[in-house]
Scaffold this motif. Structure first.
Motif, PDB file in Angstrom:
ATOM      1  N   UNK A 129       0.854  -1.195   0.000  1.00  0.00           N
ATOM      2  CA  UNK A 129       0.000   0.000   0.000  1.00  0.00           C
ATOM      3  C   UNK A 129       0.879   1.231   0.000  1.00  0.00           C
ATOM      4  N   UNK A 130       0.605   2.123  -0.921  1.00  0.00           N
ATOM      5  CA  UNK A 130       1.312   3.403  -0.990  1.00  0.00           C
ATOM      6  C   UNK A 130       0.374   4.466  -0.435  1.00  0.00           C
ATOM      7  N   UNK A 131       0.681   5.065   0.691  1.00  0.00           N
ATOM      8  CA  UNK A 131      -0.225   6.059   1.281  1.00  0.00           C
ATOM      9  C   UNK A 131      -0.453   7.235   0.339  1.00  0.00           C
ATOM     10  N   UNK A 132      -1.680   7.758   0.406  1.00  0.00           N
ATOM     11  CA  UNK A 132      -1.999   8.940  -0.396  1.00  0.00           C
ATOM     12  C   UNK A 132      -1.134  10.118   0.048  1.00  0.00           C
ATOM     13  N   UNK A 133      -0.784  10.952  -0.887  1.00  0.00           N
ATOM     14  CA  UNK A 133       0.067  12.090  -0.565  1.00  0.00           C
ATOM     15  C   UNK A 133      -0.482  13.342  -1.240  1.00  0.00           C
ATOM     16  N   UNK A 134      -0.217  14.454  -0.619  1.00  0.00           N
ATOM     17  CA  UNK A 134      -0.636  15.736  -1.168  1.00  0.00           C
ATOM     18  C   UNK A 134       0.493  16.325  -2.010  1.00  0.00           C
ATOM     19  N   UNK A 174     -12.271  14.015  -3.418  1.00  0.00           N
ATOM     20  CA  UNK A 174     -11.823  13.132  -2.337  1.00  0.00           C
ATOM     21  C   UNK A 174     -12.574  13.433  -1.048  1.00  0.00           C
ATOM     22  N   UNK A 175     -12.736  14.699  -0.713  1.00  0.00           N
ATOM     23  CA  UNK A 175     -13.455  15.073   0.505  1.00  0.00           C
ATOM     24  C   UNK A 175     -14.918  14.637   0.446  1.00  0.00           C
ATOM     25  N   UNK A 176     -15.567  14.855  -0.690  1.00  0.00           N
ATOM     26  CA  UNK A 176     -16.984  14.530  -0.807  1.00  0.00           C
ATOM     27  C   UNK A 176     -17.203  13.025  -0.751  1.00  0.00           C
TER      28      UNK A 176
END
Length: 378
Positions: A129-134, A174-176
């Motif tokens: 798993x590759x964590x989501x990044x900003x 992503x937020x919604x």
């Protein structure tokens, strides 16, 4: 003397008849309440699937013969079983990208430096798993001036999803999705972001969501219009907790309307829409489906009755009621849980045979006319 005795007997006979009628009415009321209690207990503590032991019902009551297939009907092909053993390891999805790490063995012992030839290899796949990044996207718009005509040129400003909001469409989506599909509250998302050093207050997220709802409202209306163009739609409602402003909470409702007839051969894209109301009443579906003409498949909620018939004249309207056999089966299972009824058992057996036939043939159409023929009704 005889006349007085006759009057007394007549009065006692009338009192006895009235008492018997009262006992009968009370008995019926008790049975009705017992059915309600049994149903509520089953809903709270019973099995959600409401599966009945059909073999046991056949032994308890008279055998119910299934309809014989016509001579020209082709038997349904056997259902293919999965090759994976129950409880076995699920293979990793093939569409996931693969990163190969080559592990070379150590040199031969004893100082041997001879050439090696590969004869086989062992492959072990591990799910990672590759964590989501900003990331920050910099839109650079250089301002240029022409040496000859001295015109100043610059590309127009980038159109953002929300004016004056430094958030991309991917972040807003992503937020919604996290909030309304995965049910992650704004506060929890804010806490998750703070772990990576990003501070977005939950009130800010809520304001963004309200702005997006206003922008997407025309799309939602067009989606609902597309659903109402179908000849048949499905309707249902589900309760949700509605928080108040300091006065506690209450129950609101989401009204769900679905268009999906792929199992009937209609390859039109499926669609679903939700409508919210603070209460539950027939006025809400009446407003939602005011201009709909067709078949509505829903449960037995009394609020839908005004859609099918005029409350005063009882005349049928342009919306045709399509019942659900799962809901109809509950009435018979309620009876069977209280008392052994041959009629209720036969109904449950026939409904089970109907479901089994649909699973074998892959037919999931709501052909209620054909279904009622099985029960001998027109």
């Amino acid at each position: 003397m005889l006349l007085e005795m006759a009057n007394v007997m007549e009065q006692e006979r009338a009192e006895l008849t009235a008492a018997q009628a009262t006992v009968k009415a009370q008995t019926l009321r008790i049975e009705k309440l017992e059915h309600r209690v049994a149903r509520l207990l089953r809903v709270q503590f019973g099995r959600s699937s409401e599966k009945m032991d059909i073999a046991q019902l056949r032994l308890m009551f008279e055998e119910v013969e299934a309809p014989e297939p016509a001579n020209d009907e082709v038997p349904a092909p056997p259902v293919a079983k999965s090759a994976r053993k129950p409880g076995g390891r699920v293979p990793l999805p093939a569409h996931f990208p693969r990163q190969t790490i080559d592990h070379q063995p150590s040199p031969c012992s004893g100082g041997c430096n001879g050439p090696s030839v590969q004869i086989d290899e062992a492959v072990t796949e591990v799910l990672d798993y590759v964590p989501a990044r900003f990331r920050v996207i910099r839109h650079v718009r250089p301002r240029l001036v022409c040496r000859s005509c001295e015109q100043i040129r610059q590309a127009p400003a980038v159109d953002l999803p929300l004016p004056k909001v430094m958030a991309s469409s991917a972040l807003l989506a992503h937020l919604i999705v996290n909030r309304f599909v995965d049910h992650q509250p704004w506060h929890r998302q804010s806490v998750i972001f703070r772990r990576v050093g990003l501070h977005i207050d939950r009130d800010v997220m809520s304001r963004w969501a309200r702005k997006l709802a206003w922008l997407l409202a025309p799309l939602g209306e067009r989606l609902f219009a597309y659903i109402r163009e179908a000849a048949k739609i499905h309707g249902d409602d589900t309760p949700v907790t509605l928080l108040g402003n300091g006065d506690g909470s209450r129950t609101g409702h989401f009204w769900v309307y679905l268009r999906d007839d792929r199992s009937s051969g209609d390859m039109s894209p499926p669609a679903v829409v939700f409508r919210f109301s603070a209460g539950r009443g027939g006025a809400h579906p009446a407003e939602h489906l005011a201009d709909y003409r067709g078949y509505l498949q829903a449960d037995g909620f009394a609020g839908y009755n005004a859609l099918y018939r005029d409350p005063r004249t009882k005349a049928p309207k342009d919306i045709v009621e399509v019942g659900c056999w799962s809901h109809a089966r509950r009435k018979f299972t309620d009876i069977l849980e209280k008392s052994p009824s041959p009629i209720a058992a036969e109904a449950v057996v026939r409904i089970a045979e109907l479901f089994a036939a649909r699973r074998l043939t892959g037919c999931e159409r709501s052909d209620n006319q054909g279904v009622f023929r099985i029960f001998g009704a027109s």
